[in-house]
Design a protein around this motif. Sequence first.
Motif, PDB file in Angstrom:
ATOM      1  N   VAL A 288      13.471  -4.726  -6.326  1.00  0.00           N
ATOM      2  CA  VAL A 288      14.075  -3.496  -5.829  1.00  0.00           C
ATOM      3  C   VAL A 288      13.722  -3.355  -4.350  1.00  0.00           C
ATOM      4  O   VAL A 288      12.590  -3.617  -3.941  1.00  0.00           O
ATOM      5  CB  VAL A 288      13.572  -2.278  -6.631  1.00  0.00           C
ATOM      6  N   VAL A 289      14.709  -2.948  -3.557  1.00  0.00           N
ATOM      7  CA  VAL A 289      14.537  -2.829  -2.111  1.00  0.00           C
ATOM      8  C   VAL A 289      14.426  -1.357  -1.731  1.00  0.00           C
ATOM      9  O   VAL A 289      15.142  -0.515  -2.276  1.00  0.00           O
ATOM     10  CB  VAL A 289      15.741  -3.473  -1.377  1.00  0.00           C
ATOM     11  N   PHE A 290      13.526  -1.064  -0.798  1.00  0.00           N
ATOM     12  CA  PHE A 290      13.372   0.290  -0.268  1.00  0.00           C
ATOM     13  C   PHE A 290      13.869   0.303   1.164  1.00  0.00           C
ATOM     14  O   PHE A 290      13.347  -0.408   2.009  1.00  0.00           O
ATOM     15  CB  PHE A 290      11.914   0.739  -0.319  1.00  0.00           C
ATOM     16  N   ALA A 291      14.881   1.107   1.436  1.00  0.00           N
ATOM     17  CA  ALA A 291      15.459   1.168   2.776  1.00  0.00           C
ATOM     18  C   ALA A 291      14.767   2.208   3.647  1.00  0.00           C
ATOM     19  O   ALA A 291      14.885   2.170   4.863  1.00  0.00           O
ATOM     20  CB  ALA A 291      16.956   1.475   2.682  1.00  0.00           C
ATOM     21  N   THR A 292      14.042   3.147   3.029  1.00  0.00           N
ATOM     22  CA  THR A 292      13.435   4.240   3.785  1.00  0.00           C
ATOM     23  C   THR A 292      11.991   4.452   3.360  1.00  0.00           C
ATOM     24  O   THR A 292      11.695   4.501   2.166  1.00  0.00           O
ATOM     25  CB  THR A 292      14.223   5.551   3.553  1.00  0.00           C
TER      26      THR A 292
END
Length: 192
Positions: free
Chosen positions: A65-69
């Motif tokens: 899972v990627v976190f953009a913020t």
Amino acid sequence: MAIQYIQKFPDTAHFPPDLSRASSIGVAGGNLYVGGVVALAPTIPYAQLSSAVNQQPGVTTPVQVVFATSDLLSNMTVAAGGNITISETGIYLFIAGAQVGKTGGGGQNVGIDMWMQNNGADLSNSNVRNSVTEVADTKVVVLNYIVSLTAGDVVKIMMSVSNTSMGAGLLVTNPVGEARIPSIIVSIVRVH
């Protein structure tokens, strides 16, 4: 020796009555000591991370899972791919809430799993699952986990879907006149 404090200290800190007469000043275990009393403790590591992008895997095998913020971040780092690097050894509480759904395949069920890894190894008993049947339906998958971590450990949130043909995954919603619903929100704090 005269000492001036320009920072407001927490109410829980204790100070000698006359700091100008303190017999010693030192640092040990990450704490500042003045006259043998803790004057300043380090900031507790914490983070709140989120993502404003849909995350719909094209494979049924695990993906990160990627976190953009980084909404809030203190004493840990987050790489662009979503790796969370722990800076202080301790016990950490992770709370992850993901908005799961799908963009196709109405009436067909698809499962979405989410779990944690530490240094590339799955953390036991961390997996949660939800399933979605209708296209317009979204659900929240909540992962709560307390784990002992060592400085330098790299934590990841992982996910998988049971079918890739329906656009299943973590979905962002932008309701009119309301705050965005991120595809995932993760809160992390060292509790001990």
